[in-house]
Enzyme design. Structure first.
Site, mmCIF file in Angstrom:
data_model
loop_
_atom_site.group_PDB
_atom_site.id
_atom_site.type_symbol
_atom_site.label_atom_id
_atom_site.label_comp_id
_atom_site.label_asym_id
_atom_site.label_seq_id
_atom_site.Cartn_x
_atom_site.Cartn_y
_atom_site.Cartn_z
ATOM 1 N N SER A 1 57.090 109.848 10.679
ATOM 2 C CA SER A 1 56.040 110.558 9.945
ATOM 3 C C SER A 1 54.696 110.419 10.670
ATOM 4 O O SER A 1 54.569 110.843 11.816
ATOM 5 C CB SER A 1 55.982 110.022 8.508
ATOM 6 O OG SER A 1 55.265 110.888 7.665
ATOM 7 N N ASP B 1 62.997 117.824 3.563
ATOM 8 C CA ASP B 1 61.774 117.019 3.628
ATOM 9 C C ASP B 1 60.670 117.690 2.820
ATOM 10 O O ASP B 1 60.277 118.823 3.113
ATOM 11 C CB ASP B 1 61.339 116.855 5.091
ATOM 12 C CG ASP B 1 60.310 115.756 5.287
ATOM 13 O OD1 ASP B 1 59.431 115.609 4.417
ATOM 14 O OD2 ASP B 1 60.372 115.057 6.309
ATOM 15 N N HIS C 1 62.542 113.056 3.163
ATOM 16 C CA HIS C 1 61.639 112.378 4.096
ATOM 17 C C HIS C 1 62.105 110.933 4.240
ATOM 18 O O HIS C 1 61.533 110.016 3.639
ATOM 19 C CB HIS C 1 60.205 112.450 3.560
ATOM 20 C CG HIS C 1 59.152 112.085 4.565
ATOM 21 N ND1 HIS C 1 58.962 112.799 5.725
ATOM 22 C CD2 HIS C 1 58.247 111.077 4.592
ATOM 23 C CE1 HIS C 1 57.974 112.266 6.411
ATOM 24 N NE2 HIS C 1 57.532 111.204 5.748
#
Length: 216
Positions: free
Chosen positions: A117, A166, A197
Site C-alpha cells: 500500500s 481492493d 486490500h
C-alpha cells in the site's frame, strides 16, 4: 522528520542479501514479520529482513489523527491530490537504508525493496529515483501517482500484485501504475487475486517463487 528504528530479522552468518520491506498506513515494522515462515526462504540464502517504521504524522483523510504514515493522504480519492513532498521525503529515507545495507556488506544488487500500500508507493519511488543496482521491487496492493517524478532509465525487476476487490487502493490506480511501469520498460511480473486490500496464500506462494529467483 524522525523515523523510528527498523525491525530486523538477521540470518545465521553474514547476510548476503537484504530485503527492506515497508508497511502500510497505520501499521508498523512488525506487520510482515509473521509472514516470514510462510515464505520459507532457505537459510543458505542468508537474507536479512529490514522492516522500517514510518514516522508519526497527522493524516488529513483521518481528520488529522496522528498515526504511522509514510506520507499524508488528503482525500479518499487517492489520485485527487498527492503529497509529493512527503512521498519523496520517505523515498529518500529508504535510499539511506539501502546505503546502510551496502555499508554493512550487502551489495546493492542483492537488495530487494518491498512495500504494501503506502509502503509500495515508497518502494517504487525510491527504486525509480536511483541508478544503484537492485535485486528488484515487490509492489503489493499499491499504486504510483503520476505526480511523483521518477527516472525510468534503470530497468528494474518488479513484482506487482493487487486484489480485484481492493476497496482501499482502487483497481484502476493499480492498472495505471502497471501501465506506467510497462511504458518505462521495466521487467514487470503482474499478479492479480480474488482478495481485498490484503495478502492471500496464492500471492505468498507467488512472492516466494519470485523472491527465490531474484535473490539468486
Amino acid at each position: 522528520m524522525e523515523y523510528p528504528p527498523c525491525v530486523e530479522i538477521n540470518p545465521e552468518g553474514d547476510p548476503r542479501h537484504s530485503v527492506i520491506w515497508l508497511h502500510g498506513l497505520g501499521a508498523d515494522g512488525n506487520d510482515f514479520v509473521p509472514l516470514l515462515p510462510e515464505l520459507r526462504i532457505p537459510a543458505d540464502r542468508r537474507v536479512r529482513f529490514v522492516f522500517p517504521n514510518a514516522p508519526m504524522l497527522p493524516v488529513t483523510v483521518n481528520n488529522g489523527y496522528v498515526m504511522p504514515a509514510w506520507y499524508d493522504i488528503y482525500a479518499m480519492d487517492l489520485m485527487a491530490k498527492i503529497d509529493v513532498k512527503g512521498i519523496l521525503r520517505s523515498a529518500d529515507y529508504l535510499l539511506t537504508l539501502i546505503d546502510q545495507e551496502v555499508e554493512r556488506g550487502v551489495a546493492s544488487g542483492n537488495i530487494l525493496l518491498a512495500g504494501f500500500s503506502q509502503g509500495g508507493v515508497i518502494a517504487l519511488a525510491a527504486a525509480l529515483r536511483t541508478d544503484k543496482p537492485l535485486a528488484g521491487v515487490m509492489a503489493l496492493s499499491t499504486y504510483l501517482p503520476r505526480a511523483v517524478p521518477v527516472d525510468g532509465s534503470v530497468r528494474r525487476r518488479i513484482f506487482q500484485a493487487h486484489g480485484r476487490m481492493d476497496d482501499v487502493v482502487p483497481w484502476q490506480a493499480a492498472m495505471n501504475a502497471r501501465r506506467r511501469l510497462e511504458e518505462m520498460g521495466h521487467d514487470l511480473s503482474w499478479h492479480e487475486y480474488d482478495m481485498a486490500h490484503s495478502l492471500c496464500a496464492e500471492e505468498v506462494a507467488d512472492m516466494r517463487e519470485w523472491m527465490l529467483e531474484v535473490l539468486g
